[in-house]
Design a protein around this motif. Sequence first.
Motif, short mmCIF file in Angstrom:
data_model
loop_
_atom_site.label_atom_id
_atom_site.label_comp_id
_atom_site.label_asym_id
_atom_site.label_seq_id
_atom_site.Cartn_x
_atom_site.Cartn_y
_atom_site.Cartn_z
N LEU A 56 50.06 29.09 32.55
CA LEU A 56 49.33 30.36 32.63
C LEU A 56 47.82 30.16 32.67
N PHE A 57 47.34 29.08 32.04
CA PHE A 57 45.90 28.83 31.98
C PHE A 57 45.51 27.57 32.75
N SER A 58 46.29 27.27 33.78
CA SER A 58 46.03 26.06 34.58
C SER A 58 44.75 26.16 35.38
N GLY A 59 44.17 27.34 35.47
CA GLY A 59 42.92 27.50 36.21
C GLY A 59 41.77 26.71 35.62
N TYR A 60 41.87 26.37 34.34
CA TYR A 60 40.81 25.58 33.72
C TYR A 60 40.79 24.14 34.25
N ASP A 61 41.89 23.70 34.80
CA ASP A 61 41.98 22.33 35.30
C ASP A 61 41.66 22.22 36.79
N LEU A 62 41.32 23.34 37.42
CA LEU A 62 41.08 23.36 38.85
C LEU A 62 39.67 23.84 39.15
N ALA A 63 39.07 23.29 40.19
CA ALA A 63 37.71 23.68 40.60
C ALA A 63 37.77 24.42 41.92
N PRO A 64 37.25 25.64 41.98
CA PRO A 64 37.26 26.40 43.25
C PRO A 64 36.57 25.64 44.38
N GLU A 65 35.54 24.85 44.05
CA GLU A 65 34.81 24.13 45.09
C GLU A 65 35.73 23.14 45.82
N ASP A 66 36.66 22.55 45.08
CA ASP A 66 37.59 21.61 45.71
C ASP A 66 38.52 22.32 46.69
N VAL A 67 38.96 23.51 46.31
CA VAL A 67 39.85 24.29 47.17
C VAL A 67 39.11 24.77 48.42
N LEU A 68 37.86 25.16 48.24
CA LEU A 68 37.09 25.74 49.33
C LEU A 68 36.36 24.70 50.18
N GLY A 69 36.53 23.44 49.85
CA GLY A 69 35.74 22.39 50.48
C GLY A 69 35.91 22.27 51.98
N ARG A 70 37.12 22.50 52.48
CA ARG A 70 37.35 22.31 53.91
C ARG A 70 37.19 23.64 54.65
N THR A 71 36.37 23.63 55.69
CA THR A 71 36.16 24.82 56.52
C THR A 71 36.42 24.46 57.98
N PHE A 72 36.50 25.49 58.81
CA PHE A 72 36.78 25.29 60.24
C PHE A 72 35.67 25.94 61.06
N GLU A 73 35.16 25.19 62.03
CA GLU A 73 34.05 25.69 62.85
C GLU A 73 34.48 26.10 64.25
N GLU A 74 35.72 25.81 64.63
CA GLU A 74 36.21 26.23 65.95
C GLU A 74 36.75 27.65 65.85
N VAL A 75 35.84 28.61 65.96
CA VAL A 75 36.22 30.02 65.78
C VAL A 75 35.99 30.84 67.04
N ALA A 76 35.65 30.19 68.16
CA ALA A 76 35.45 30.86 69.46
C ALA A 76 34.46 32.01 69.38
N GLY A 77 33.45 31.84 68.52
CA GLY A 77 32.42 32.86 68.42
C GLY A 77 32.75 34.02 67.50
N TYR A 78 33.88 33.98 66.81
CA TYR A 78 34.27 35.09 65.93
C TYR A 78 33.27 35.22 64.79
N ASP A 79 32.76 36.44 64.59
CA ASP A 79 31.79 36.65 63.51
C ASP A 79 32.00 37.98 62.79
N ASP A 80 33.20 38.55 62.91
CA ASP A 80 33.46 39.83 62.26
C ASP A 80 34.17 39.59 60.92
N ILE A 81 34.51 40.68 60.25
CA ILE A 81 35.10 40.59 58.91
C ILE A 81 36.40 39.80 58.92
N VAL A 82 36.52 38.92 57.95
CA VAL A 82 37.79 38.28 57.63
C VAL A 82 38.22 38.83 56.28
N LEU A 83 39.35 39.51 56.24
CA LEU A 83 39.82 40.17 55.02
C LEU A 83 41.21 39.69 54.66
N VAL A 84 41.38 39.26 53.42
CA VAL A 84 42.71 39.00 52.87
C VAL A 84 42.89 40.01 51.75
N LYS A 85 43.84 40.91 51.93
CA LYS A 85 43.99 41.97 50.94
C LYS A 85 45.35 41.88 50.24
#
Length: 204
Positions: A56-85
């Motif tokens: 339940l409290f495993s979030g203390y052992d994880l770093a958001p920066e590690d999860v967010l570290g990889r990004t993608f730049e091949e987006v074909a010029g897309y620059d509008d909202i990206v929403l995960v709801k």
Amino acid sequence: MDAIVKNFPLKDDNGRPSQKEAEDAVRVLLRWAGDDPEREGLIDTPSRVAKAYRELFSGYDLAPEDVLGRTFEEVAGYDDIVLVKDIPFYSHCEHHMVPIIGKAHVAYLPDGKVLGLSKIARVVEIYGRRLQTQETMTAQIAKSIDETLNPRGVAVMIEAEHMCMAMRGVQKQGSTTLTTTFTGAFKTEPAEQVRFMTMIRGRG
């Protein structure tokens, strides 16, 4: 008992109490509540609770920066909202250690690169699996994405029911708390906030 001590040292590498210490604490709480931790139905409860708390409290052992570290730049010029709801999460209130049950809506405006969609859900989970206030969790999610991705703006809304209100105190079941955090264009341009809210409600 010797086997338990052998398997779980008095302190782990980050100074956290041992499994045995956690189980002993649960036994104290069971006695304090008025029950007998030695009765058949409770014999294994301290072990189960300690193991459940690790999850339940495993979030203390994880770093958001590690999860967010990889990004993608091949987006074909897309620059509008990206929403995960409607990202479901389960957290615990830091004041009473009872559940917070809710869902998060997270959006950003890309500036040349995007995140894998599952990464956003993982960030919500990391912060959810810690003792929290809803206000803090909302700000933490936005800040981590903003600092790692450097987008043109981030928007986060959390809707949650707090069991500390439903199970104790005023005992108002079904009440929902909403919190929001906006950065960049979402903060400076009201039209972007309106689009974010409209998309969340399913009309965009």
